[in-house]
Design a protein around this motif. Structure first.
Motif, PDB file in Angstrom:
ATOM      1  N   PHE A  27       0.946  -1.226   0.040  1.00  0.00           N
ATOM      2  CA  PHE A  27       0.040  -0.034  -0.011  1.00  0.00           C
ATOM      3  C   PHE A  27       0.932   1.213   0.079  1.00  0.00           C
ATOM      4  O   PHE A  27       0.807   2.268  -0.749  1.00  0.00           O
ATOM      5  CB  PHE A  27      -1.015  -0.096   1.190  1.00  0.00           C
ATOM      6  CG  PHE A  27      -2.332  -0.323   0.907  1.00  0.00           C
ATOM      7  CD1 PHE A  27      -3.353   0.450   0.968  1.00  0.00           C
ATOM      8  CD2 PHE A  27      -2.540  -1.585   0.869  1.00  0.00           C
ATOM      9  CE1 PHE A  27      -4.817  -0.149   0.699  1.00  0.00           C
ATOM     10  CE2 PHE A  27      -3.993  -2.231   0.463  1.00  0.00           C
ATOM     11  CZ  PHE A  27      -5.047  -1.304   0.616  1.00  0.00           C
ATOM     12  N   SER A  28       1.805   1.278   0.718  1.00  0.00           N
ATOM     13  CA  SER A  28       2.673   2.499   0.913  1.00  0.00           C
ATOM     14  C   SER A  28       3.626   2.663  -0.376  1.00  0.00           C
ATOM     15  O   SER A  28       3.684   3.668  -0.691  1.00  0.00           O
ATOM     16  CB  SER A  28       3.623   2.135   2.189  1.00  0.00           C
ATOM     17  OG  SER A  28       4.409   3.263   2.192  1.00  0.00           O
ATOM     18  N   ALA A  31       1.272   3.980  -2.931  1.00  0.00           N
ATOM     19  CA  ALA A  31       0.812   5.601  -2.647  1.00  0.00           C
ATOM     20  C   ALA A  31       2.136   6.412  -2.977  1.00  0.00           C
ATOM     21  O   ALA A  31       2.128   7.454  -3.493  1.00  0.00           O
ATOM     22  CB  ALA A  31       0.580   5.921  -1.533  1.00  0.00           C
ATOM     23  N   ALA A  32       3.266   5.909  -2.689  1.00  0.00           N
ATOM     24  CA  ALA A  32       4.697   6.595  -2.861  1.00  0.00           C
ATOM     25  C   ALA A  32       4.710   6.786  -4.297  1.00  0.00           C
ATOM     26  O   ALA A  32       5.311   7.793  -4.847  1.00  0.00           O
ATOM     27  CB  ALA A  32       5.776   6.047  -2.232  1.00  0.00           C
ATOM     28  N   SER A  42      -1.458   3.107  -9.717  1.00  0.00           N
ATOM     29  CA  SER A  42      -1.571   2.932  -8.189  1.00  0.00           C
ATOM     30  C   SER A  42      -2.885   2.515  -7.830  1.00  0.00           C
ATOM     31  O   SER A  42      -2.639   1.519  -6.891  1.00  0.00           O
ATOM     32  CB  SER A  42      -0.929   4.294  -7.434  1.00  0.00           C
ATOM     33  OG  SER A  42       0.289   4.698  -7.877  1.00  0.00           O
ATOM     34  N   LEU A  46      -3.888  -1.109  -5.915  1.00  0.00           N
ATOM     35  CA  LEU A  46      -4.576  -1.240  -4.472  1.00  0.00           C
ATOM     36  C   LEU A  46      -5.920  -2.073  -4.658  1.00  0.00           C
ATOM     37  O   LEU A  46      -6.441  -2.653  -3.840  1.00  0.00           O
ATOM     38  CB  LEU A  46      -4.834   0.282  -3.905  1.00  0.00           C
ATOM     39  CG  LEU A  46      -3.580   0.837  -3.647  1.00  0.00           C
ATOM     40  CD1 LEU A  46      -3.854   2.188  -2.846  1.00  0.00           C
ATOM     41  CD2 LEU A  46      -2.694   0.151  -2.605  1.00  0.00           C
ATOM     42  N   TYR A  67       0.104   2.853   7.840  1.00  0.00           N
ATOM     43  CA  TYR A  67       0.909   2.717   6.591  1.00  0.00           C
ATOM     44  C   TYR A  67      -0.228   2.826   5.585  1.00  0.00           C
ATOM     45  O   TYR A  67      -0.571   3.446   4.624  1.00  0.00           O
ATOM     46  CB  TYR A  67       1.554   1.561   6.030  1.00  0.00           C
ATOM     47  CG  TYR A  67       2.981   2.070   6.638  1.00  0.00           C
ATOM     48  CD1 TYR A  67       3.452   2.550   7.634  1.00  0.00           C
ATOM     49  CD2 TYR A  67       4.013   1.162   5.841  1.00  0.00           C
ATOM     50  CE1 TYR A  67       4.812   2.578   8.148  1.00  0.00           C
ATOM     51  CE2 TYR A  67       5.365   1.436   5.806  1.00  0.00           C
ATOM     52  CZ  TYR A  67       6.033   1.919   7.156  1.00  0.00           C
ATOM     53  OH  TYR A  67       7.156   2.117   7.378  1.00  0.00           O
ATOM     54  N   ILE A  68      -1.456   2.143   5.734  1.00  0.00           N
ATOM     55  CA  ILE A  68      -2.506   1.987   4.890  1.00  0.00           C
ATOM     56  C   ILE A  68      -3.368   3.092   4.852  1.00  0.00           C
ATOM     57  O   ILE A  68      -3.615   3.714   3.930  1.00  0.00           O
ATOM     58  CB  ILE A  68      -3.487   0.532   5.408  1.00  0.00           C
ATOM     59  CG1 ILE A  68      -2.708  -0.591   5.208  1.00  0.00           C
ATOM     60  CG2 ILE A  68      -4.713   0.572   4.605  1.00  0.00           C
ATOM     61  CD1 ILE A  68      -3.325  -1.958   5.765  1.00  0.00           C
ATOM     62  N   GLN A  70      -2.338   6.170   5.794  1.00  0.00           N
ATOM     63  CA  GLN A  70      -1.714   7.416   5.143  1.00  0.00           C
ATOM     64  C   GLN A  70      -1.653   7.047   3.551  1.00  0.00           C
ATOM     65  O   GLN A  70      -1.678   8.308   2.862  1.00  0.00           O
ATOM     66  CB  GLN A  70      -0.225   7.253   5.526  1.00  0.00           C
ATOM     67  CG  GLN A  70      -0.124   7.824   6.898  1.00  0.00           C
ATOM     68  CD  GLN A  70       1.259   7.503   7.902  1.00  0.00           C
ATOM     69  OE1 GLN A  70       2.181   6.763   6.999  1.00  0.00           O
ATOM     70  NE2 GLN A  70       1.870   8.033   8.667  1.00  0.00           N
ATOM     71  N   SER A  71      -1.398   5.937   3.151  1.00  0.00           N
ATOM     72  CA  SER A  71      -1.415   5.427   1.610  1.00  0.00           C
ATOM     73  C   SER A  71      -2.964   5.882   1.079  1.00  0.00           C
ATOM     74  O   SER A  71      -2.736   6.565  -0.124  1.00  0.00           O
ATOM     75  CB  SER A  71      -1.068   4.006   1.434  1.00  0.00           C
ATOM     76  OG  SER A  71       0.086   3.563   1.941  1.00  0.00           O
ATOM     77  N   LEU A  74      -2.644   9.853   1.024  1.00  0.00           N
ATOM     78  CA  LEU A  74      -2.046  10.094  -0.041  1.00  0.00           C
ATOM     79  C   LEU A  74      -2.718  10.348  -1.576  1.00  0.00           C
ATOM     80  O   LEU A  74      -2.671  11.114  -2.192  1.00  0.00           O
ATOM     81  CB  LEU A  74      -0.641   9.682  -0.215  1.00  0.00           C
ATOM     82  CG  LEU A  74       0.337  10.158  -1.091  1.00  0.00           C
ATOM     83  CD1 LEU A  74       0.544  11.767  -1.069  1.00  0.00           C
ATOM     84  CD2 LEU A  74       1.487   9.249  -1.100  1.00  0.00           C
ATOM     85  N   LEU A  75      -3.098   9.100  -1.847  1.00  0.00           N
ATOM     86  CA  LEU A  75      -3.769   8.814  -3.112  1.00  0.00           C
ATOM     87  C   LEU A  75      -5.094   9.759  -3.241  1.00  0.00           C
ATOM     88  O   LEU A  75      -5.335   9.872  -4.210  1.00  0.00           O
ATOM     89  CB  LEU A  75      -4.037   7.287  -3.480  1.00  0.00           C
ATOM     90  CG  LEU A  75      -2.668   6.464  -3.553  1.00  0.00           C
ATOM     91  CD1 LEU A  75      -3.011   4.914  -3.691  1.00  0.00           C
ATOM     92  CD2 LEU A  75      -2.131   6.894  -4.796  1.00  0.00           C
TER      93      LEU A  75
END
Length: 104
Positions: A27-28, A31-32, A42, A46, A67-68, A70-71, A74-75
């Protein structure tokens, strides 16, 4: 590199065999990579990971949930700026978030 490499890395994965840590890290990574390879690849990654994410919801550790989350944030920001595709093609967003919140 770019999108082609990203897709190549995802294909050999046996998604149903992934563990919670691996799902969180993927996931991270998705997103990155979003700002560099584009929102669509991306989100496609997911979408493939989402069923496994939901099945593992009760086993995520707090850092994995972070992490999930935040991902997804971000997306979500990227989607708002690019007006790209949706992550969820059905109404499963609320169900997924609820399952993750129950774990938290």
């Amino acid at each position: 590199g770019g999108q082609a490499l990203f897709e190549l890395l995802l294909e050999p994965l046996r998604l149903q065999e992934l563990e919670a840590e691996q799902v969180a890290l993927l996931f991270s990574a998705a997103a990155a990579a979003g700002p560099f390879i584009g929102l669509s690849p991306s989100l496609q990654m997911l979408r493939k990971l989402m069923p496994r994410c939901r099945s593992l919801a009760s086993s995520f550790l707090p850092w994995q949930l972070a992490y999930i989350a935040q991902s997804l944030e971000l997306l979500g920001q990227l989607r708002r700026s690019e007006s790209g595709p949706m992550l969820w093609q059905t109404n499963s967003a609320a169900e997924t978030v609820e399952e993750l919140c129950q774990r938290a």
